[in-house]
Design a protein around this motif. Structure first.
Motif, mmCIF file in Angstrom:
data_model
loop_
_atom_site.group_PDB
_atom_site.id
_atom_site.type_symbol
_atom_site.label_atom_id
_atom_site.label_comp_id
_atom_site.label_asym_id
_atom_site.label_seq_id
_atom_site.Cartn_x
_atom_site.Cartn_y
_atom_site.Cartn_z
ATOM 1 N N LEU A 116 -7.333 -9.147 6.466
ATOM 2 C CA LEU A 116 -6.000 -8.541 6.468
ATOM 3 C C LEU A 116 -5.017 -9.462 5.765
ATOM 4 O O LEU A 116 -4.969 -10.662 6.059
ATOM 5 N N LEU A 117 -4.220 -8.907 4.857
ATOM 6 C CA LEU A 117 -3.198 -9.665 4.152
ATOM 7 C C LEU A 117 -1.919 -8.840 4.063
ATOM 8 O O LEU A 117 -1.963 -7.641 3.750
ATOM 9 N N GLY A 118 -0.797 -9.482 4.338
ATOM 10 C CA GLY A 118 0.497 -8.848 4.174
ATOM 11 C C GLY A 118 1.081 -9.178 2.809
ATOM 12 O O GLY A 118 0.982 -10.313 2.336
ATOM 13 N N LEU A 119 1.685 -8.196 2.166
ATOM 14 C CA LEU A 119 2.255 -8.359 0.832
ATOM 15 C C LEU A 119 3.750 -8.056 0.884
ATOM 16 O O LEU A 119 4.170 -7.071 1.498
ATOM 17 N N ASP A 120 4.538 -8.912 0.239
ATOM 18 C CA ASP A 120 5.980 -8.694 0.233
ATOM 19 C C ASP A 120 6.602 -9.513 -0.895
ATOM 20 O O ASP A 120 5.950 -10.377 -1.490
ATOM 21 N N GLY A 121 7.872 -9.247 -1.170
ATOM 22 C CA GLY A 121 8.608 -9.977 -2.193
ATOM 23 C C GLY A 121 10.027 -10.238 -1.746
ATOM 24 O O GLY A 121 10.563 -9.527 -0.888
ATOM 25 N N CYS A 122 10.641 -11.279 -2.283
ATOM 26 C CA CYS A 122 12.040 -11.594 -1.975
ATOM 27 C C CYS A 122 12.725 -12.096 -3.250
ATOM 28 O O CYS A 122 12.074 -12.573 -4.171
ATOM 29 N N PHE A 123 14.043 -11.987 -3.282
ATOM 30 C CA PHE A 123 14.817 -12.319 -4.479
ATOM 31 C C PHE A 123 14.863 -13.828 -4.726
ATOM 32 O O PHE A 123 15.008 -14.620 -3.804
ATOM 33 N N MET A 124 14.747 -14.195 -6.002
ATOM 34 C CA MET A 124 15.109 -15.533 -6.481
ATOM 35 C C MET A 124 16.523 -15.438 -7.015
ATOM 36 O O MET A 124 16.840 -14.530 -7.786
ATOM 37 N N LYS A 125 17.380 -16.357 -6.602
ATOM 38 C CA LYS A 125 18.772 -16.335 -7.051
ATOM 39 C C LYS A 125 19.036 -17.563 -7.916
ATOM 40 O O LYS A 125 18.137 -18.307 -8.245
ATOM 41 N N GLY A 126 20.267 -17.755 -8.289
ATOM 42 C CA GLY A 126 20.593 -18.901 -9.109
ATOM 43 C C GLY A 126 20.724 -18.540 -10.577
ATOM 44 O O GLY A 126 20.989 -17.395 -10.957
ATOM 45 N N LYS A 127 20.496 -19.536 -11.429
ATOM 46 C CA LYS A 127 20.717 -19.367 -12.863
ATOM 47 C C LYS A 127 19.703 -18.429 -13.501
ATOM 48 O O LYS A 127 20.031 -17.679 -14.429
ATOM 49 N N TYR A 128 18.445 -18.453 -13.023
ATOM 50 C CA TYR A 128 17.392 -17.614 -13.573
ATOM 51 C C TYR A 128 16.814 -16.759 -12.455
ATOM 52 O O TYR A 128 15.869 -17.161 -11.771
ATOM 53 N N ASN A 178 -13.597 -3.492 0.373
ATOM 54 C CA ASN A 178 -13.028 -2.751 1.505
ATOM 55 C C ASN A 178 -12.105 -3.671 2.289
ATOM 56 O O ASN A 178 -12.322 -3.953 3.468
ATOM 57 N N PHE A 179 -11.061 -4.130 1.659
ATOM 58 C CA PHE A 179 -10.132 -5.071 2.270
ATOM 59 C C PHE A 179 -8.973 -4.298 2.886
ATOM 60 O O PHE A 179 -8.823 -3.093 2.693
ATOM 61 N N THR A 180 -8.125 -5.011 3.655
ATOM 62 C CA THR A 180 -6.988 -4.380 4.319
ATOM 63 C C THR A 180 -5.703 -5.094 3.923
ATOM 64 O O THR A 180 -5.615 -6.317 4.041
ATOM 65 N N PHE A 181 -4.719 -4.324 3.482
ATOM 66 C CA PHE A 181 -3.396 -4.854 3.135
ATOM 67 C C PHE A 181 -2.345 -4.133 3.968
ATOM 68 O O PHE A 181 -2.532 -2.974 4.363
ATOM 69 N N ILE A 182 -1.243 -4.814 4.221
ATOM 70 C CA ILE A 182 -0.107 -4.195 4.894
ATOM 71 C C ILE A 182 1.150 -4.560 4.122
ATOM 72 O O ILE A 182 1.320 -5.709 3.702
#
Length: 491
Positions: A116-128, A178-182
């Motif tokens: 089982l693996l959780g997938l997510d993303g978050c913002f990078m801020k700053g100059k780039y 046959n893997f599991t993602f959330i």
């Protein structure tokens, strides 16, 4: 300006979140000098640049930093992707993405026993600006276990496919695994998982489903009905919960029916992952650790994540040293609760391995030989202490400072990335739910009342009842007195 920056450098080192207004007050108190906030803001920028490094220059040293990481952590995977270049003779390449997966984390993940693996993303801020993509597993004690991360230009199908392809190579996952993602049901991510791992089990975070659901059907009634259906561990109980939703609100039943039950209900989970997780809190918790570093230069950000992963392994090993018995702490706690309830269980032996277990109106069949139960509650979990310890037998090794790095032999130099406008405005804090907004507003209102009381007290020199909620003695309620109380009078 550099002199002022040098003076406040110590304050920035200890408390980097100080505002220009607060720094101005501290500087005036120490040196008795009047400064404008704009000047202090520029001095703070210089001090932060000395502390964290330059956003632009760190890209030119990125290849040397990667070489040092790979030298200290052999077997790790660090991939840099650059923008397409029409002229191959150019000595510079423009940064696009970077993927990092440490060998210690991969070796530990193979002992987890939980696919089982959780997938997510978050913002990078700053100059780039950009996005940090994270993939997080869960260890035997139901704690987060980061596996890999990447810094990409934007959270889209193309970047997720690139990330998942590299992750599959590191974890030895074939295309038909046959893997599991959330995940949180991002559209680009759903398409990427279906493309890279078409046979994978892809769960959706129930909290995000409920957030969409409550836009139309609010209240604890609908929340309880939804989580009763998602928490059901067997199909008959799931059907009963869905039937109750249908009787309560047909539109809500039809809305939920459009989402495959295998994506959000335990009753339809395959059990291969050995985890009954319904929420993607693992990634949310990991992303929370990155809040203070998302506006830092590229190498500073990567170093912060490496140090956090190293410290986490050390912290868990200290916890393991205090654990006793064959089970992990979470399983030991659950086992103790079961022992206190065993007096209510009626157990009937059928043969050497089969037992009938009955409690109130619920009845299950337990097979000790196969370690299965018809309720499927324990089929979805794993909890041995020895396995948990093997996961953290490997460490992420540190590297020396930049002045000791060996210059890279690569003929090209990496330059800063293009400015990619992000989808949506990057928020400093996560988006609040409807109920959280009301609580926050009530808290702010109460805080304003307290401030008013303090102002009146300082002006009059005596206490007032302003902002003070006094309970009525007969009923114990608030906001009324004997004339407006509706509670019945007890004879």
């Amino acid at each position: 300006m550099s002199t002022i920056a040098k003076e406040i450098e110590v304050e920035i080192q200890t408390t980097p979140n100080l505002s220009a207004k607060e720094l101005k007050a501290k500087f005036q108190q120490m040196h008795q000098v009047q400064l404008s906030e704009s000047k202090m803001r520029r001095a703070k920028t210089i001090a932060l640049q000395r502390k964290d490094g330059d956003h632009t220059k760190q890209y030119t040293h990125l290849r040397s930093y990667i070489d040092e990481l790979l030298k200290a952590n052999p077997g790790s995977t660090i991939k840099v992707d650059v923008e397409p270049c029409a002229n191959p003779n150019l000595k510079t390449r423009q940064f696009r993405r970077i993927y990092v997966c440490y060998a210690a984390l991969v070796k530990g993940f193979k002992f987890l026993g939980r696919e089982l693996l959780g997938l997510d993303g978050c913002f990078m801020k700053g100059k780039y600006p950009g996005q940090i993509l994270t993939v997080v597993g869960t260890d035997g004690n139901n704690c987060l276990y980061p596996v890999a991360f990447a810094i990409v230009e934007a959270e889209c199908t193309d970047s997720w496919k690139w990330f998942l392809d590299l992750l599959g190579d590191d974890l030895d996952l074939p295309h038909d695994a046959n893997f599991t993602f959330i995940s949180d049901r991002q559209k680009g991510l759903i398409q990427a998982v279906e493309s890279v791992f078409p046979r994978a089990e892809h769960r959706f975070c129930c909290r995000h489903i409920h957030e969409n659901l409550r836009q139309t059907w609010r209240g604890d009634l609908y929340k309880g009905l939804f989580y009763r259906a998602s928490s059901a561990t067997s199909v008959p109980y799931f059907n009963m919960a869905m039937e109750e939703i249908k009787k309560t609100n047909l539109d809500m039943f039809l809305w939920l029916s459009e989402i495959p039950a295998a994506r959000w209900s335990r009753s339809h989970f395959s059990g291969r992952a050995k985890s009954d997780m319904l929420l993607n809190n693992l990634c949310e918790s990991f992303n929370k650790q990155l809040v203070g570093v998302r506006d830092k230069p590229i190498i500073t950000c990567l170093e912060y994540i490496r140090e956090y992963l190293t410290m986490r392994i050390v912290t868990v090993k200290k916890m393991q040293a205090t654990a006793r018995g064959p089970l992990i702490p979470q399983a030991t706690k659950a086992w103790d609760e079961i022992q206190t309830k065993e007096s209510k269980l009626m157990v009937m032996m059928v043969d050497d391995v089969t037992y009938q277990v009955k409690i109130l109106r619920s009845q299950c069949v337990v097979n000790v030989g196969d370690r299965t139960c018809t309720c499927r509650r324990w089929d979805l979990t794993a909890y041995w202490l020895d396995t948990w310890k093997k996961v953290y037998n490997h460490q992420i090794r540190p590297i020396p400072g930049p002045d000791m790095w060996t210059p890279s032999n690569c003929p090209t130099i990496i330059t800063p990335p293009k400015h990619h406008t992000q989808i949506g405005r990057p928020k400093k804090s996560r988006k609040k739910a409807l109920g959280e907004k009301k609580k926050l507003a009530a808290s702010k209102k109460r805080k304003r009342k307290i401030e008013e009381v303090q102002e009146v007290f300082s002006a009059r020199g005596r206490l007032t009842r302003l902002g003070h909620e006094k309970s009525y003695g007969r009923c114990g309620g608030y906001g009324h007195n004997i004339r407006t109380c509706r509670a019945p009078i007890q004879q």
